[in-house]
Design an enzyme around this catalytic site. Sequence first.
Site, mmCIF file in Angstrom:
data_model
loop_
_atom_site.group_PDB
_atom_site.id
_atom_site.type_symbol
_atom_site.label_atom_id
_atom_site.label_comp_id
_atom_site.label_asym_id
_atom_site.label_seq_id
_atom_site.Cartn_x
_atom_site.Cartn_y
_atom_site.Cartn_z
ATOM 1 N N GLU A 151 0.849 -1.096 0.049
ATOM 2 C CA GLU A 151 -0.264 0.084 0.019
ATOM 3 C C GLU A 151 0.945 1.289 0.027
ATOM 4 O OE1 GLU A 151 -2.932 -0.362 3.087
ATOM 5 O OE2 GLU A 151 -4.189 -1.558 1.889
ATOM 6 N N GLU A 308 -6.319 -7.869 -0.205
ATOM 7 C CA GLU A 308 -6.707 -7.926 1.162
ATOM 8 C C GLU A 308 -8.072 -7.596 1.219
ATOM 9 O OE1 GLU A 308 -4.494 -5.127 3.580
ATOM 10 O OE2 GLU A 308 -2.667 -5.856 2.700
HETATM 11 C C1 GAL Z 1 -4.204 -2.765 4.968
HETATM 12 C C2 GAL Z 1 -2.821 -2.902 5.346
HETATM 13 C C3 GAL Z 1 -2.397 -4.173 6.058
HETATM 14 C C4 GAL Z 1 -3.327 -4.163 7.294
HETATM 15 C C5 GAL Z 1 -4.765 -4.021 6.909
HETATM 16 C C6 GAL Z 1 -5.715 -3.701 8.085
HETATM 17 O O1 GAL Z 1 -4.304 -1.223 4.704
HETATM 18 O O2 GAL Z 1 -2.075 -3.016 3.886
HETATM 19 O O3 GAL Z 1 -1.055 -4.385 6.415
HETATM 20 O O4 GAL Z 1 -2.704 -3.321 7.956
HETATM 21 O O5 GAL Z 1 -4.942 -2.828 6.219
HETATM 22 O O6 GAL Z 1 -6.782 -3.680 7.787
#
Ligand code: GAL
Length: 683
Positions: A151, A308
């Site tokens: 990110e 994710e």
């Molecule tokens: C994303 C990030 C992850 C984790 C996740 C939690 O933005 O890439 O490492 O922090 O959020 O929701």
Amino acid sequence: MLLPSLPSALAYGGDYNPEQWPESVWPEDARLMREAGVNLVSVGIFAWSRIQPTPKTWDFAWLDRVMDLLHAHGVRVCLATATASPPAWLARLHPDSLPVTADGVTLHIGSRQQFSPSSPDYRRHATALVRRLAKRYARHPALAAWHVGNEFACHMNECHGPHSTRAFRVWLKTKYKTLAALNAAWGTAFWSQLYGDWEEIHTPRRAPYASNPAQQLDFKRFTHEAFFDLYKLERTLLKAAAPDVPVTTNLMGFFKPLDYHAWAREMDFAAWDSYPDPALPDEGRHWAAVGHDLTRSLKPGLPFILMESATSAVNWRAFNRPKPAGLMRLQSLQAVARGADGVMFFQWRASLSGAEKFHSAMVAHVDPERSRIHSQVRALGAELRRLAPVVGSVVHARVAIVMDWAAWWALELEARPTKLDYMATLHAVHRAFYAQNHAVDFVHPEADLSRYVLVVAPVLYLLTPAGAANLSAFAQNGGTLVATYATGIVDADERVVPGGYPGLLRDTFGVWVEEWVPLDDRFANSFRLLGKGGAKLACREWSEFVHVEDAEVLATFTADLTAGGPALTRRRVGSGRALYLAAGLDVPGWDALASFLAAEAGVSPVLAVPTEVEVSERVSADGTRHLFVLNHRHKPVSVPLGARRGVDLLTGRPAARTLTLGPLGAAVVALPPAGQSDKKPGR
Ligand code: GAL
């Protein structure tokens, strides 16, 4: 095919952070992964300090064992380059590698992402790390893809430290060559801002009042490029070591600091992280849909990966609601419906320490055999396996929304006529088409538009001559082009195009605008669509004094300063048409206008369904159509398929003529190629 090493399966898995766990836990992880149908995990995203505990010591042995173990269990790895969070020693040795805010505040260690994108020391150490990683794992059989950083710019998205200031000057010298050119482009005659020496130029730090808009816009371009350069640096090292292994990074949908149109060109496939808020189900489902559509559009004709998402609650909102049973499944299928070839989560096993220990995961803090979440994770894994026929298929949209990062940056600078919200406006337009189940792509103003019949350009405030020519040509060639207020106002230097708005598109629309009339609760306005029983549309935010030169007026304002003036116009252009909308709209207004525009352009959704039912179609190379029907209601719904006869991939049985979907239920029906007779399968 996104992942050559997973040729015929949707990817399923999540971030895996074994460095947070004793090694004795790893075999159980691998077994549980296999049982849950997990076939891909992202490893090592925040493992830099574990791999390189001191500047001179390296430890890859543990990572070797993780890679081997996963391989033995048939789990592929999206291997991270670990550069997202530098070790503490980098800041100790090079304090000037830390980022600095516009107020001059240094952001310190103890969290993550504490580096200036322009720090030469960060670059040097990141290069050394990626070189070693790439060399060591390029031919590892578990390796499926590279995951560059994480990110980019998520928390720290601009830096005003000494390295950034220097790099900004170099960037400006490359762009403008001479100070005279810079002074002209920035309009520094205004407020005595003329520069006589490059050393006088700084990043736009906190100033007494509004900073120079062209300087701010250039700083946004520079910052975007600084992060992008880091990505490209790593990508080049990875490609040199493993030319055939795909390289990606996890994008964040509508993320303002980075121009993802540019990034996607340098990525082998697009990937993004989606966290819709379960406390806001309606907004949430659209928020995810619009992000999927953007991510898909970044690489036309190619699926993407949902890199994710959350199995249940996140930990970072003020109010973190878990997902009701079935929502995680439905949201995962929604991603696939809109073009994803993989569904991944943050993270595999919930941490016991650290800032994210209360974030849901695929394995919670409890015995997986008795876990509500883990049983859903297993069920989803089994369902995704049944959707293997969908792999590689694509969504064919006929409607596009024009989206440009430079226009976004410029529209929301200080000193605007009235505050406008670019993303909210694009979302409002998209939501209307989404609610009516029209597939929608997002396109750059200069993109090839030939596959669309309807192109909407909302608040495209900054427009280049090439963009304007491309949009006009689309209408000339038979398309229906729609632009809204606040379009074509400035050029790439943030300088007004004189002669009336929308500047370079005046002739295309046959109108010109002299003045704006912002609206709020005190100043209401509306207009009625032409034709018998035409809907009355309430205006929001914006209205304009429009002068018609060569266009048909389709609606006039009913009130306020613009009463009687044109609100919506249409002009024949070549074999197409160009419509100009001089007002902002509320939700029902956009719904009505979207129906009107779809009829005008002759597009219809793939299936007529009750409200809150989402339909999306993916088409395979052999023409097989995969119809995803998703029920977002918390009660059952019936969806007639008409004459369509196909197979429900989730059950493996012929699909009924009328689908009955339970609360948050879904069906994925494989249909024969369009035009082939809709016979019963197998006959
Ligand atoms: C994303 C990030 C992850 C984790 C996740 C939690 O933005 O890439 O490492 O922090 O959020 O929701």
